[in-house]
Write a protein that holds these residues in place. Structure first.
Motif: not given
Length: 556
Positions: A261-264, A270-274
């Motif tokens: 949930g910190e990806a919200v 930013e959440a998954l990387g390139e």
């Protein structure tokens, strides 16, 4: 008899529609603010008018006290209705519209008054402060009623106090000014209320359009249903706002993407990387049923924009389907190989039958030995150099398939791989994908050959697959590892462009790498390096041998 119609009861309370409730609340707020503002304005207005009246009275008294003729007349004449002090005071009163202008001596006796009959009498209010030299502002009751008053001392040319001047402003005029101001205030308040009501109506109409004229209970029910649906479906759902930041992740999306949930509130990068997964979610890669690899999972993604400028992406796990597709490809290859072997074995059996009928028994024995020996030699060669059973079995099967496709599959003389692999299944996936690609590349070409080299350097496993195919152009050597990129037509049951991407992901997960270059003599050479792919060698066999030798020496 027909039953009477049901009686409709009058229902009191707030309306159910969001539009109506918001409008009523905003009207109530606007009316409350208008009333409060009017009250807050009226509360100090009375005090301000009182203060203005007292200051006006004080100013008139000060002006009157500055007249030197009044002082001379006060000393040189007696108080009389027709006296010069009375005449001057009345002139000032009429000019200033004051209620009264009273001039008194040091004993408080009036020398002027609006009612001439009161001249010569002592004033009704205490003039002590003014006669003591202080200026006074007050609202008090006198013979003429309630008034706003100003009192100042009356001095001669030497500054001695010879009397006082008292000026009054009728208090009813102050109250009349206040009452006269109220309609204007209410007009302004009404105008403000009308503007507020119009703004409230416009805002409520916008809310009505945005909420589709639903009731609050309907919105709450929709939210509850949405939460239950999002967290109950077996597809990953990722919602993004107009800024491209994640605003919603259901449980399945968190599981498939490996994030929490910190990806919200963060962007996909930013959440998954390139990578391709972030590109698909961000909309930089468009299309339907887009394939992407996240970790060991093969995902199918679809992205649809929303009316507010955001987007919703759905994710489906296709890992098992891809594995089944590869197994189906392998099964079809084995079936084709078995079908070809069936013809080959039939030819061999016919040859063997002919040798036996011709009583050429020695030739028949030699022929059978050669046939059996070829297959046995291939299996023994692989198992001798590759001690991992899963890998050895895979390569034996691939050698059979390759032979039936007219391809020579060789295990390099440099191949040495002990039975100490930490993740044998991962290496099986890597080898299987690379060998299949190599067989597809060289099938149907002259002198087709695929060479497999597996070596161990300490705890590092090094895999090289070489083929005699057309090779990979330099400009495509990174693209071949991109998800969904392929030069081959996809089969009916699955899509291309997954195998090499999965190979690189598996290698990078173990801290390794996967690259492609040009083999000697042409063709492609794929190299996979897996650091720490093997466990430390077990010292127990060496210790057992030493103990056995020691025991034998002691027995002697």
């Amino acid at each position: 008899m027909s039953s009477p119609p049901p009686v409709r009861r009058l229902r009191l309370g707030l309306p159910r529609r969001v539009f109506s409730q918001v409008l009523l609340m905003q009207l109530a707020i606007a009316a409350g603010v208008a009333v409060l503002a009017t009250g807050l304005f009226l509360a100090p207005l009375g005090d301000q008018l009182d203060d203005q009246a007292m200051r006006r009275a004080l100013a008139i008294a000060q002006t009157t006290a500055q007249q030197p003729q009044i002082v001379r007349d006060l000393r040189g004449t007696a108080p009389a209705p027709g006296g010069p002090v009375q005449e001057e005071a009345e002139r000032i009163r009429e000019a200033t519209k004051a209620e009264y202008v009273v001039v008194m001596d040091r004993q408080g006796v009036r020398w002027s008054h609006t009612d001439p009959r009161r001249i010569g009498e002592v004033v009704s209010t205490d003039p002590g402060q003014a006669l003591a030299g202080r200026e006074v502002m007050e609202i008090d009751d006198g013979t003429l009623g309630r008034s706003a008053r100003g009192k100042v001392p009356l001095r001669d040319d030497d500054g001695r106090i010879v009397g006082a001047v008292s000026v009054g402003i009728a208090y009813d005029s102050v109250r009349a000014r206040l009452i006269h101001a109220i309609p204007g205030l209410f007009a302004y308040a009404g105008g403000a209320l009308a503007v507020g009501a119009l703004a409230a109506w416009l805002i409520s109409r916008r809310v009505q359009r945005q909420t589709r004229d639903l009731a609050f209970s309907d919105i709450a029910a929709l939210l509850a249903e949405r939460e239950a649906m999002l967290h109950g479906i077996r597809e990953g759902v990722v919602a993004l706002d107009r800024s491209g930041r994640i605003r919603l992740l259901n449980d399945e999306a968190q599981r498939l993407l490996g994030i929490g949930g910190e990806a919200v509130g963060r962007s996909p990068d930013e959440a998954l990387g390139e990578g391709r997964t972030a590109d698909v979610l961000a909309g930089r890669v468009t299309g339907t049923d887009l394939l992407t690899v996240r970790g060991q999972r093969v995902l199918v993604a679809n992205r649809m924009p929303t009316d507010d400028g955001g987007a919703v992406a759905t994710l489906r796990d296709r890992t098992e389907l891809e594995q089944l597709g590869r197994e189906l490809d392998s099964t079809r290859g084995l079936i084709d190989a078995l079908r070809a072997q069936d013809h080959e074995y039939a030819n061999r059996m016919h040859t063997l039958l002919g040798l036996l009928e011709l009583e050429m028994y020695d030739d028949a024995v030699e022929f059978v030995g050669e046939v059996v020996g070829d297959h046995r030699a291939t299996a023994e060669q692989i198992t001798e150099r590759i001690r991992e059973p899963l890998l050895a079995a895979l390569l034996v099967g691939k050698a059979t398939v390759a032979a039936e496709r007219g391809v020579a599959l060789w295990v390099s003389d440099r191949t040495r791989l002990p039975d100490r692999l930490i993740d044998p299944r991962g290496l099986v996936t890597i080898v299987g994908n690379l060998v299949d690609n190599a067989l597809d590349a060289v099938a149907g070409t002259a002198h087709a050959r695929v060479e497999v080299e597996l070596r161990a350097q300490g705890r590092t496993a090094i895999l090289r697959i070489r083929d005699t195919g057309p090779g990979v152009p330099a400009e495509h050597r990174e693209l071949v590892f991109t998800e969904g990129w392929s030069t081959k037509e996809p089969p009916a049951h699955r899509q291309r462009g997954i195998g090499l991407s999965l190979v690189r992901r598996l290698a990078e997960r173990q801290g390794g790498s996967a690259t492609v270059g040009e083999a000697r003599g042409g063709g492609a050479e794929f190299t996979v390096v897996l650091p720490e792919a093997l466990a430390e060698p077990d010292p127990e066999p060496a210790l057992t041998a030493v103990a056995k030798t020691t025991a034998e020496e002691e027995s002697r």
